[in-house]
Write an enzyme that holds these catalytic residues in place. Structure first.
Site, PDB file in Angstrom:
ATOM      1  N   TYR A   3     -14.171  85.648  -2.099  1.00 54.09           N
ATOM      2  CA  TYR A   3     -14.355  87.107  -2.168  1.00 54.09           C
ATOM      3  C   TYR A   3     -13.421  87.628  -3.256  1.00 54.09           C
ATOM      4  O   TYR A   3     -12.209  87.655  -3.088  1.00 54.09           O
ATOM      5  CB  TYR A   3     -14.039  87.732  -0.815  1.00 54.09           C
ATOM      6  CG  TYR A   3     -14.334  89.207  -0.688  1.00 54.09           C
ATOM      7  CD1 TYR A   3     -14.976  89.941  -1.687  1.00 54.09           C
ATOM      8  CD2 TYR A   3     -13.977  89.885   0.476  1.00 54.09           C
ATOM      9  CE1 TYR A   3     -15.240  91.289  -1.543  1.00 54.09           C
ATOM     10  CE2 TYR A   3     -14.244  91.241   0.633  1.00 54.09           C
ATOM     11  CZ  TYR A   3     -14.870  91.939  -0.377  1.00 54.09           C
ATOM     12  OH  TYR A   3     -15.129  93.280  -0.233  1.00 54.09           O
ATOM     13  N   VAL A  56     -23.930  90.963  -0.240  1.00 54.33           N
ATOM     14  CA  VAL A  56     -23.194  91.158   1.009  1.00 54.33           C
ATOM     15  C   VAL A  56     -22.913  92.654   1.070  1.00 54.33           C
ATOM     16  O   VAL A  56     -22.062  93.166   0.347  1.00 54.33           O
ATOM     17  CB  VAL A  56     -21.887  90.361   1.055  1.00 54.33           C
ATOM     18  CG1 VAL A  56     -21.162  90.606   2.381  1.00 54.33           C
ATOM     19  CG2 VAL A  56     -22.151  88.867   0.863  1.00 54.33           C
ATOM     20  N   THR A 113     -14.737  95.330   6.456  1.00 59.04           N
ATOM     21  CA  THR A 113     -15.621  96.307   7.101  1.00 59.04           C
ATOM     22  C   THR A 113     -15.571  96.158   8.607  1.00 59.04           C
ATOM     23  O   THR A 113     -15.775  97.116   9.344  1.00 59.04           O
ATOM     24  CB  THR A 113     -17.060  96.139   6.581  1.00 59.04           C
ATOM     25  OG1 THR A 113     -17.062  96.256   5.160  1.00 59.04           O
ATOM     26  CG2 THR A 113     -17.986  97.197   7.158  1.00 59.04           C
ATOM     27  N   LYS A 142     -18.579  86.351  -3.251  1.00 60.18           N
ATOM     28  CA  LYS A 142     -18.893  87.760  -3.037  1.00 60.18           C
ATOM     29  C   LYS A 142     -18.184  88.502  -4.157  1.00 60.18           C
ATOM     30  O   LYS A 142     -16.957  88.583  -4.191  1.00 60.18           O
ATOM     31  CB  LYS A 142     -18.418  88.249  -1.669  1.00 60.18           C
ATOM     32  CG  LYS A 142     -18.727  89.726  -1.422  1.00 60.18           C
ATOM     33  CD  LYS A 142     -18.181  90.214  -0.082  1.00 60.18           C
ATOM     34  CE  LYS A 142     -18.453  91.714   0.084  1.00 60.18           C
ATOM     35  NZ  LYS A 142     -17.859  92.249   1.330  1.00 60.18           N
TER      36      LYS A 142
END
Length: 307
Positions: A149, A217, A61, A177
């Site tokens: 992640y 998150v 992001t 995540k």
């Protein structure tokens, strides 16, 4: 070793990065260069106004594929200086090169990060044995806690439940995540390990809490942070009905922020709100007028105002 489903009090004790984290966009100036003053102001807003316990910088992001290693380090330092006294700063350091990931982890630690986000090596599609070696090597090379992640729809490969359970044995691998979209697999991870599971999909936060997750998150949390944190807190307090009501209220923006690539719409919304954002870097493209109009409609549907 198996573990019983944790009670709310036990979950609170096992939240290494708090309840709410936002994967922060990276503000750029009009000419596309790094806007460190803007990053500090945005981080301050996300912590003080939206209630984030931690911020993830240099994630996807944050357009990490387009920022240099030096820019990543400068960004960490700016955000730590701005909010490090009242929120944790988690640095995205994952690449599909173990040596480069270790280099980024070392630089992030020196820059003052409190933790690391390490994505599954993408595109290369390593086998589970390769994932085990990669994540272990990174965790061995740092003194910081690591959040894995797991995002197979981008990385091309999932971290298998057995692999996650084995990685949980490492003292510094403390969280995941989870953007796998497989609540059954996640249930097995929460029942077989002490890993703190953070939803990596805004709309999956409440279901993830129900199977033992600890927080989010988020991406839409640039705008929904305060209400999303309230949703998590209501669930923890045993008020599932209030949590569900908030989930349903925020669903239009939880999902709408991903109508196109999330960074594009977040930056459009921040610019409309007068907050630092700037343009996106190629190969992303800035939001169209129609996309911005739809974003405003999604915000309105969630009971939030976007100027």
């Amino acid at each position: 070793m198996t573990h019983d489903h944790p009670a709310a009090s036990e979950r609170a004790a096992s939240r290494p990065f708090g309840r709410l984290l936002t994967a922060m966009v990276t503000p750029f100036t009009a000419d596309g260069s790094l806007d460190l003053d803007g990053a500090a102001r945005l981080a301050t807003h996300l912590v003080d106004a939206e209630g984030n316990d931690a911020l993830v910088v240099n994630g996807t992001t944050g357009e990490s594929p387009t920022t240099t290693d030096a820019e990543k380090e400068h960004l960490i330092r700016a955000v730590v200086e701005a909010v490090g006294d009242r929120a944790q700063v988690v640095a995205g350091v994952g690449t599909n090169d173990t040596r480069h990931t270790i280099e980024l982890a070392g630089a992030a630690e020196k820059a003052g990060a409190n933790g690391l986000l390490v994505v599954t090596p993408y595109y290369s599609k390593p086998p589970q044995g390769g994932l085990l070696r990669h994540f272990t090597a990174v965790a061995d090379a740092t003194g910081l806690p690591v959040m894995l992640y797991d995002i197979p729809h981008r990385a091309g490969v999932a971290i298998a439940t057995d692999t996650l359970v084995r990685l949980a044995e490492h003292g510094r691998i403390v969280a995941v995540k989870d953007a796998k979209g497989d609540l059954t697999a996640t249930s097995w991870v929460t029942s077989r390990s002490d890993l703190a599971i953070y939803s990596g999909d805004d709309a999956m936060t409440l279901p993830t809490l129900a199977i033992g997750g600890v927080g989010l998150v988020g991406t839409s949390t640039h705008f929904t942070g305060a209400l999303t944190k309230q949703m998590i807190e209501r669930y923890d307090a045993g008020d599932a009905a209030a949590a569900l009501a908030l989930h349903r209220r925020l669903l239009p923006l939880f999902t709408g922020i991903f109508r196109t690539q999330g960074t594009i719409l977040v930056k459009a919304g921040l610019k409309a709100s007068g907050l630092p954002a700037g343009p996106v870097r190629s190969p992303l493209v800035d939001a169209t007028a129609d996309e911005i109009a739809q974003l405003r409609a999604d915000c309105t549907a969630a009971g939030l105002d976007l100027p």
